[in-house]
Design a protein around this motif. Structure first.
Motif, PDB file in Angstrom:
ATOM      1  N   UNK B  23       0.822  -1.211   0.000  1.00 63.42           N
ATOM      2  CA  UNK B  23       0.000   0.000   0.000  1.00 63.42           C
ATOM      3  C   UNK B  23       0.857   1.263   0.000  1.00 63.42           C
ATOM      4  N   UNK B  24       2.073   1.134   0.554  1.00 67.46           N
ATOM      5  CA  UNK B  24       2.954   2.300   0.659  1.00 67.46           C
ATOM      6  C   UNK B  24       3.651   2.621  -0.655  1.00 67.46           C
ATOM      7  N   UNK B  43      -4.579  -7.091   1.157  1.00 73.36           N
ATOM      8  CA  UNK B  43      -5.009  -6.178   2.238  1.00 73.36           C
ATOM      9  C   UNK B  43      -5.710  -6.875   3.406  1.00 73.36           C
ATOM     10  N   UNK B  44      -6.209  -8.095   3.180  1.00 74.23           N
ATOM     11  CA  UNK B  44      -6.847  -8.840   4.276  1.00 74.23           C
ATOM     12  C   UNK B  44      -5.915  -8.954   5.486  1.00 74.23           C
ATOM     13  N   UNK B  45      -4.617  -9.084   5.196  1.00 75.60           N
ATOM     14  CA  UNK B  45      -3.655  -9.276   6.293  1.00 75.60           C
ATOM     15  C   UNK B  45      -3.506  -8.028   7.157  1.00 75.60           C
ATOM     16  N   UNK B 105      -0.231   7.699   1.184  1.00 74.73           N
ATOM     17  CA  UNK B 105      -0.265   6.954  -0.087  1.00 74.73           C
ATOM     18  C   UNK B 105      -1.672   6.404  -0.356  1.00 74.73           C
ATOM     19  N   UNK B 106      -2.321   5.942   0.725  1.00 79.36           N
ATOM     20  CA  UNK B 106      -3.695   5.419   0.567  1.00 79.36           C
ATOM     21  C   UNK B 106      -4.621   6.558   0.133  1.00 79.36           C
ATOM     22  N   UNK B 107      -4.484   7.718   0.792  1.00 71.51           N
ATOM     23  CA  UNK B 107      -5.350   8.856   0.460  1.00 71.51           C
ATOM     24  C   UNK B 107      -5.116   9.297  -0.987  1.00 71.51           C
ATOM     25  N   UNK B 108      -3.865   9.296  -1.402  1.00 76.18           N
ATOM     26  CA  UNK B 108      -3.562   9.726  -2.780  1.00 76.18           C
ATOM     27  C   UNK B 108      -4.122   8.741  -3.798  1.00 76.18           C
TER      28      UNK B 108
END
Lengths: 306, 142
Positions: B23-24, B43-45, B105-108
């Protein structure tokens, strides 16, 4: 008591978790403020400011310092009445977690579906924006109605302190769901967990979405009691309440549903209707026309959840 | 806790680290990495982080856990053995990553086209805020 050392450990763990959660809330609020500024908006909306400096300063301090203690003490009265006991061990913690979610679900659902309770809970929902500052829009009386709603669960033998800790802590996850800045998650995840999209449905006033998605961390109780609604691409959420506020004045925000409630209670012609005004479903009870024309619900600043 | 539990915790946190790293990294977040890597970095982890982030940050505020991974590993290894140390190391790397970088990074990634410009300096803010917090946690631990 045999469970006591473990109970102390759990309490300590929840304290540590809450402390960490507060820091993470600070971070998301800082991010929200920064992005609003970069988007050319006021860093804090008027609603956000009122939330932060009025509701947030009053609510959590009184609740944490005083009311939650009274709630646990009140629930112990019921605990002492029952011979049933659910032990507090590592192996029963998942059961306590589910019971906490169940307790939160019913507290939350009744706060929407009983007009007297909605007068309080609607304060949280009255924001026409949907961002992290909505977390701070605190409702002052919720501890009082948690007591009768959670008493039956305690009568099944659940330890009041652990039940309350779980019922209040797991839904803290919602803190990070009050946002339109995060997109959709996998369908299975949205089916099982509260997500920004699921919670956007909960905060929307569209007929399709009203009184849906009451879960704290999990959506399982919503599926079981048929209150789950996924966010549909064809119906973007309109945030706020069906009688939108036309002011951000904190006193008016606090009393915006109590005033018509009192007026309707006074005007209701029969005892049955008066009872209905207090305990009936909002929108389905005796109601005088609202004095002010009702404006169309305001759309969210950030638009629909992507 | 037994070493088997700590081994499981180490594996789980390694998966959460892989998912956080993915994600980063904008390119990795949006592309397929191959079947095995896709599963390992799914992403489940991240799910255990709902609990682990709050607890780890809470412990850091109280000075009970260092935000410096090798130190955290030592602290936990003393209490629960080498696998506890390994778990501590990985969890603290994850927490550091989420405090310093990943949220921006998630927001972007999810930002609408017209909101991208506003996001330009978000990573810098994320870094600055995270660094201040981690600095404070480091001082609290010493």
């Amino acid at each position: 008591m045999m469970d006591q050392p473990f109970i102390d450990q759990v309490v300590e763990g929840v304290k540590i978790y809450s402390l960490g959660g507060a820091v993470l809330l600070f971070m998301v609020l800082a991010g929200e403020t920064f992005l609003r500024w970069r988007e050319g908006k006021a860093p804090w909306s008027k609603e956000g400011l009122n939330s932060a400096f009025t509701f947030f300063t009053i609510g959590p301090f009184i609740e944490q310092a005083f009311l939650n203690g009274l709630l646990v003490a009140g629930l112990f009265v019921f605990y002492d009445l029952t011979p049933l006991r659910v032990p507090v061990t590592l192996w029963t913690l998942p059961l306590y977690f589910l019971a906490g979610e169940f307790a939160f679900y019913w507290f939350h659902r009744l706060a929407h579906e009983i007009r007297l309770l909605w007068a309080d809970h609607s304060i949280h929902h009255s924001a026409a924006t949907y961002d992290f500052t909505v977390n701070l829009r605190f409702t002052p009386f919720q501890t009082f109605y948690r007591l009768p709603i959670w008493a039956p669960i305690v009568l099944l033998g659940f330890h009041p302190l652990i039940l309350v800790l779980f019922a209040l802590t797991a839904p803290a996850w919602q803190t990070f769901c009050h946002t339109t800045r995060i997109g959709r998650f996998s369908p299975w995840f949205e089916w099982l967990f509260v997500t920004p999209a699921n919670h956007a449905v909960h905060h929307a006033s569209n007929p399709l979405y009203i009184d849906k998605n009451y879960g704290g961390l999990l959506m399982i109780w919503d599926h079981l009691f048929r209150t789950y609604q996924r966010l549909e691409d064809h119906t973007p959420p309109v945030f706020g309440i069906t009688h939108p506020l036309t002011t951000a004045h904190p006193i008016k925000v606090l009393t915006h549903e109590f005033v018509p409630l009192a007026r309707d209670l006074w005007a209701a012609p029969t005892a049955r209707q008066k009872f209905g005004v207090l305990f009936g479903r909002p929108g389905k009870t005796f109601e005088l026309p609202r004095t002010r024309p009702v404006p169309a619900p305001a759309a969210t600043e950030a638009g629909a959840v992507p | 806790m037994s070493s088997q539990v700590w081994i499981a915790a180490t594996l789980l946190s390694a998966m959460a680290l892989a998912a956080s790293l993915r994600l980063s990294t904008p390119v990795a977040a949006q592309s397929r990495l191959g079947r095995a890597l896709d599963i390992a970095a799914h992403p489940t982890w991240l799910l255990p982080l709902i609990l682990a982030m709050g607890v780890a940050v809470g412990l850091m505020i109280r000075g009970d856990l260092s935000p410096w991974p090798p130190e955290a590993a030592e602290q936990l290894a003393r209490r629960g053995g080498p696998w506890a140390g390994a778990t501590g190391f990985i969890v603290v790397v994850i927490v550091d990553l989420w405090l310093l970088w990943t949220p921006s990074m998630v927001a972007r990634r999810f930002a609408a086209e017209d909101a991208r410009e506003a996001m330009r300096w978000l990573p810098a803010l994320n870094l600055a805020l995270g660094a201040v917090l981690l600095g404070a946690f480091y001082l609290a631990a010493h």
